[in-house]
Motif scaffolding. Structure first.
Motif, short mmCIF file in Angstrom:
data_model
loop_
_atom_site.label_atom_id
_atom_site.label_comp_id
_atom_site.label_asym_id
_atom_site.label_seq_id
_atom_site.Cartn_x
_atom_site.Cartn_y
_atom_site.Cartn_z
N UNK A 120 9.32 -5.32 5.33
CA UNK A 120 8.77 -6.78 5.16
C UNK A 120 7.41 -6.55 5.24
N UNK A 121 7.00 -5.88 6.44
CA UNK A 121 5.55 -5.70 6.71
C UNK A 121 4.75 -4.93 5.51
N UNK A 122 5.60 -4.01 4.98
CA UNK A 122 4.69 -3.12 3.89
C UNK A 122 4.62 -4.06 2.43
N UNK A 123 5.83 -5.06 2.40
CA UNK A 123 5.89 -5.66 1.31
C UNK A 123 4.57 -6.88 1.34
N UNK A 124 4.45 -7.23 2.42
CA UNK A 124 3.15 -8.24 2.59
C UNK A 124 1.90 -7.50 2.09
N UNK A 125 1.68 -6.11 2.85
CA UNK A 125 0.69 -5.24 2.45
C UNK A 125 0.41 -5.27 0.91
N UNK A 126 1.45 -5.02 0.41
CA UNK A 126 1.42 -4.81 -1.26
C UNK A 126 1.03 -6.02 -1.70
N UNK A 127 1.71 -7.19 -1.56
CA UNK A 127 1.60 -8.55 -2.13
C UNK A 127 -0.06 -8.89 -1.90
#
Lengths: 434, 434
Positions: free
Chosen positions: B17-24
């Motif tokens: 989840x944290x990496x998804x946020x970073x990408x987003x």
């Protein structure tokens, strides 16, 4: 006597461990010496896990070495290592000799890692299983190992080479059927930390990914230990306190219960360095004595200009140090930040410069003096802001902790820059001032 | 098209989840608008839980209100409240109207609590049982409620009036026999936080007692919610960052990706206040213009003396603010701290004063000037150190956040004190100087 002991124990053990420590730390030495006799090594271990690091050597010296060794053997290995790191080398060696062999071996493995790295924070008391088994058998292992493990809420899955391949949370186990295979529920998107990673990076990962524990691995991805969230909270507190103290040029080892002499001894090294830097600014102004003798009013604005330079420098410093501390920056981001600070310095300088020119003109009725002070403020603020940003970035580049460039240090440097600008301009345009 | 979506989803959801946020957060608006269509509200909720608070209104405005409402309903109530706190009042009201009724009710209960209190941090998704049951039935409840609960590692035990009477950890449940009564293993030494308690106190309790969650109660000891350790880590980071920023007089909302104009706008209020304070020091020196005209060399030591006063003041300030932040102090401890700082100021003042006298004598060959500067340093350092300690303590006494008395503020105040002392002494003993 016997009755006293049992009353004390009943009372004392009814507290939570942190409160027991609070009570213990408040007692005078005579009472402490009695407490060591009233409690078992296991009970004392719980008190020790919460004590202030700096006080530990004092208490250890009051206790029998065999009692200390038993107490350490009973702790989680990472906590025992924290205690041992406070003691003298010979003391550590002799304690490890008389300690339970198994516990001593685990502790020795951890002592090997450098302070402030993941290795020094981790504990080896974790639960690891392999994936070719059912939830039922995993739960069986978990129940068996629970009394020893620091956390039972994550179970790590390793292959036959002891390499980490995944993690299962107790939550996953609880909600799965007993006959489910671990391989079906294992989570292989694992966040790991390398054993040599800095504790600040470990804390950042823990905070971002919201785990209760992080596995520590070596370069071949062997699982070496785990770091639990309680230790990470202590690291966060320690690092925040350290950055804060450095910004104000105080030693992070200073405590409010130090007496004035101890406190003065801890602050003086900083103050003396700053005193010598201050003497440099004095020498600098000395060079302009002739200018000052002709236009004494120039002196009036020295603290204003020097002060404003110090203030903007500290602001820029704080922004940069904080952004270095809370996340990694690549070269491109650093370059952008420097340009950003240069721009910010020019804007704040222009606004403050115009304001000052106006005030001085109204107040002294001397337009040229106002313009001189205003231009000095503009120039100084632009340079000081840039310096506040560039100095910590350069230090970071050369692997020096940027927080060492404390506020007072940057302030004193910027004092000198501001004097040079102000008196340089005044001397050059002297004819307009007299 | 359909294939694109499934490729994107597969790739994106393979991140944590944290990496998804970073990408987003790195995507431009056009891409973000597509992502909103590719993900379910539940999947988007995970991204939102990790986003920077300041960016949230922008993203919410890009999304359909119905999608946002579904997304919020799917979050833990405390996280939804964090998001809603960033939005405009009308926006919150309309989102709550279109939201699932049950979720909206839970969120409304929490919205009622003030920011930075325990109430605003807590979530109502906890597991509570009563003690007249077996471990087996508790485990049954736990498995049933696990998908909804924020943590399943603590199960809270309440009486029939919903008052908290104890806590059982999942660890205790796992290692107990199925037929054990909860009343036999319940731990009634519970650490609770009151719903109105400041978030800083909550963080301190969590860190001291090493729990993974703390129960929140009202005055009648009714269990209202729980606060989990991940939220506390965010609070610790936020509070540390806030104290650090205030010490340097920067707004904690400043971000390194603000452009120079935004950054300048955030810093200027502080700088302008400091500019006016600086004008006061200038006025003060102006009063001594006659003295300055007679003995121009006096000006040389202004930045040194003012700078040293600022430095010691900042040191004392930092020590006091930090000790207020890390633990409660009673009146007796505060009194002791003030005396301690007075003593420390005298000692550091004496050492620096003697040093300066020597240096000025050797350098200028003017003994009386040396003594004058030395005595000024001694007096100034003593007063400045005391001021650095007393100002934040007074602010704390009157319920003003002591961290507001930032380093630059104390420095500027101390500038004025030092000028008064230095020129006062110089004017009084003028005859020895000429």
């Amino acid at each position: 006597e016997q009755e006293d002991i049992s009353t004390f124990r009943q009372e004392f053990l009814s507290f939570l461990p942190y409160d027991r420590m609070q009570f213990f730390a408040k007692q005078p030495k005579e009472v402490r010496l009695e407490i060591y006799n009233y409690l078992s090594p296991q009970e004392m271990a719980e008190v020790f896990q919460h004590l202030e690091q700096e006080d530990i050597p004092m208490y250890v010296d009051e206790m029998s070495p065999f009692f200390v060794a038993d107490m350490l053997a009973d702790m989680y290995a990472d906590d025992a290592v924290d205690i041992l790191n406070q003691l003298r080398k010979e003391q550590v060696a002799s304690l490890l000799t008389i300690m339970d062999v198994q516990a001593a071996r685990e502790i020795k493995e951890l002592l090997y890692y450098e302070e402030h790295t993941a290795g020094s924070l981790m504990t080896t008391e974790f639960i690891a299983i392999n994936e070719n088994q059912t939830v039922r058998s995993a739960m069986y292992i978990l129940k068996k190992e629970a009394p020893e493990a620091e956390t039972i809420y994550y179970i790590y899955v390793t292959n036959r080479y002891k390499q980490l391949v995944g993690v299962v949370s107790l939550r996953d186990l609880i909600v799965s059927d007993d006959d489910t295979m671990i391989s079906e529920i294992v989570n292989d998107r694992i966040v790991t930390v390398s054993v040599e990673e800095d504790q600040e990076d470990v804390a950042r990962k823990m905070r971002h990914y919201d785990f209760l524990a992080l596995p520590v691995v070596d370069y071949q991805h062997h699982l070496l230990g785990i770091i639990t969230v309680d230790d990470v909270m202590d690291v966060m507190e320690e690092e925040a306190s350290e950055d804060y103290s450095k910004l104000a040029a105080v030693s992070e080892t200073e405590r409010t219960d130090d007496n004035p002499f101890v406190a003065a001894r801890k602050r003086l090294p900083w103050l003396i360095i700053l005193l010598f830097l201050g003497m440099c600014s004095a020498t600098l102004i000395g060079k302009f004595e002739a200018t000052l003798e002709q236009v004494a009013i120039l002196a009036v604005f020295i603290p204003l200009i020097a002060g404003m330079a110090g203030n903007t420098g500290t602001q820029a410093l704080a922004v940069v140090v904080r952004s270095i501390a809370t996340g990694e920056m690549d070269t491109e981001q650093k370059r952008k930040l420097v340009f950003r600070e240069a721009g910010t310095g020019l804007i704040t300088g222009a606004v403050c410069g115009v304001l000052v020119t106006g005030i001085v003109f109204v107040w002294h009725g001397h337009l040229f003096l106002g313009i001189l002070v205003g231009i000095s403020i503009l120039t100084t603020l632009a340079i000081a802001t840039l310096a506040g940003a560039v100095v910590p970035l350069l230090m970071h580049r050369f692997n020096i902790d940027p927080a060492v460039a404390s506020g007072p240090f940057i302030t004193t440097i910027n004092d000198m820059i501001s004097i040079l600008v102000y008196f340089g301009l005044a001397t050059a345009f002297m004819s307009y001032l007299i």
